[in-house]
Write a protein that holds these residues in place. Structure first.
Motif, PDB file in Angstrom:
ATOM      1  N   HIS A 168       1.843  -8.961   2.855  1.00  0.00           N
ATOM      2  CA  HIS A 168       1.209  -7.859   2.140  1.00  0.00           C
ATOM      3  C   HIS A 168       2.072  -6.607   2.207  1.00  0.00           C
ATOM      4  CE1 HIS A 168      -1.815  -5.125   0.666  1.00  0.00           C
ATOM      5  NE2 HIS A 168      -1.782  -4.445   1.800  1.00  0.00           N
ATOM      6  N   ARG A 247      -2.918   0.336  -7.820  1.00  0.00           N
ATOM      7  CA  ARG A 247      -2.144  -0.482  -6.891  1.00  0.00           C
ATOM      8  C   ARG A 247      -2.369  -0.041  -5.445  1.00  0.00           C
ATOM      9  NH1 ARG A 247       2.365  -3.195  -9.082  1.00  0.00           N
ATOM     10  NH2 ARG A 247       1.695  -4.160 -11.047  1.00  0.00           N
ATOM     11  N   THR A 249      -4.969   1.557  -4.211  1.00  0.00           N
ATOM     12  CA  THR A 249      -6.344   1.215  -3.817  1.00  0.00           C
ATOM     13  C   THR A 249      -6.438  -0.258  -3.438  1.00  0.00           C
ATOM     14  OG1 THR A 249      -7.245   2.920  -5.283  1.00  0.00           O
ATOM     15  CG2 THR A 249      -8.753   1.197  -4.545  1.00  0.00           C
ATOM     16  N   GLN A 250      -5.772  -1.124  -4.205  1.00  0.00           N
ATOM     17  CA  GLN A 250      -5.737  -2.544  -3.872  1.00  0.00           C
ATOM     18  C   GLN A 250      -5.076  -2.749  -2.511  1.00  0.00           C
ATOM     19  OE1 GLN A 250      -3.637  -3.959  -7.326  1.00  0.00           O
ATOM     20  NE2 GLN A 250      -5.524  -4.557  -8.394  1.00  0.00           N
ATOM     21  N   HIS A 251      -4.007  -2.016  -2.271  1.00  0.00           N
ATOM     22  CA  HIS A 251      -3.301  -2.099  -0.987  1.00  0.00           C
ATOM     23  C   HIS A 251      -4.231  -1.731   0.165  1.00  0.00           C
ATOM     24  CE1 HIS A 251      -0.615  -1.211   2.310  1.00  0.00           C
ATOM     25  NE2 HIS A 251      -0.714   0.103   2.150  1.00  0.00           N
ATOM     26  N   ARG A 254      -6.976  -4.303   0.728  1.00  0.00           N
ATOM     27  CA  ARG A 254      -6.422  -5.515   1.334  1.00  0.00           C
ATOM     28  C   ARG A 254      -6.159  -5.313   2.825  1.00  0.00           C
ATOM     29  NH1 ARG A 254      -6.853 -10.628   1.788  1.00  0.00           N
ATOM     30  NH2 ARG A 254      -4.912 -11.769   2.137  1.00  0.00           N
TER      31      ARG A 254
END
Length: 270
Positions: A168, A247, A249-251, A254
């Motif tokens: 990640h 992107r 926010t997804q990071h 996750r």
């Protein structure tokens, strides 16, 4: 569906799926960036400079100084379970302490927020990976924290979690800009969120836990969020700024998910 609609859908899909979109953004949207720059006033630039200096003085310098007491590498790996766990606790506290120091300094920028740390302290452990990302990006860290303690971490956490986290972080490194301010601003905005700490477990509570979240903290968060949007738009333009926010926010989500699994693996140890 008309050809125009197909083209629109295709363009949107390419914008979302292209892995190198963010890396090539700074050369585009020049006029948009110019317009965004006009929105950043003198007070904004002053605050951005103060944030950058605060991170250097209250995060980077204490982190480097902590190597004397808690080194990144050890000459001999601990083999007893109790010593292993103590090393893990020490490393965690090492990375958490600098976030606390930085956020407390940010609160001091506004005299009315100086006593509000108790309302947001549970958020800070959830920001460890975000701050590690910044330390890696700025070359303060050369490797992930568990690189030299891999046997220790793998003995504590469930199998495969570290590899997933490393994968990640590698993906994040491909889209996060080499910018001295963006992640620092994200850290502040997330720290000032009203008790959004889903991976935190609490066994005891204080009266503050049952108080309403102060509006002054929400107003402060809005100020930094507006400043973040201005800065990202200045760097990328409005269209690519939206993609970047998605992107990131997804990071963060996750890292929250993986962080929850890391904590569960510790609680569920034999």
């Amino acid at each position: 569906i008309s050809q125009g609609d197909v083209a629109t859908i295709t363009d949107a899909a390419n914008a979302i799926d292209a892995t190198n979109t963010i890396q090539n953004m700074s050369a585009t949207n020049t006029s948009d960036a110019t317009n965004a720059a006009a929105e950043i006033d003198w007070d904004d630039w002053t605050l951005l400079t103060n944030i950058r200096n605060a991170y250097e003085v209250h995060c980077v310098e204490p982190f480097l100084a902590s190597h004397q007491k808690i080194p990144l590498t050890v000459t001999a790996q601990p083999y007893r379970s109790r010593v292993k766990l103590q090393r893990l606790v020490d490393l965690t506290n090492k990375y958490l302490a600098v976030i606390v120091s930085f956020v407390k300094r940010i609160l001091e920028f506004n005299a009315s927020l100086k006593t509000d740390y108790e309302y947001i302290k549970d958020n800070l452990p959830t920001l460890l990976i975000v701050n590690i990302t910044e330390l890696l990006k700025s070359n303060v860290l050369k490797n992930v924290p568990w690189e030299y303690d891999r046997c220790l971490f793998e003995s504590v956490f469930a199998e495969g979690l570290l590899k997933r986290l490393e994968g990640h972080l590698h993906v994040c490194d491909r889209f996060l800009l080499h910018d001295p301010l963006i992640i620092k601003l994200f850290l502040i905005v997330l720290a000032l969120s009203p008790r959004t700490a889903p991976v935190a477990r609490k066994d005891c509570f204080t009266p503050v836990d049952f108080h309403s979240f102060p509006r002054r903290l929400i107003r402060a968060q809005n100020r930094y969020l507006t400043l973040l949007w201005k800065h990202v738009t200045y760097r990328l333009g409005p269209h690519d700024a939206v993609i970047y926010f998605v992107r990131f926010t997804q990071h963060f989500l996750r890292t929250q998910s993986i962080g929850c699994e890391l904590i569960d693996s510790v609680y569920n140890r034999d």
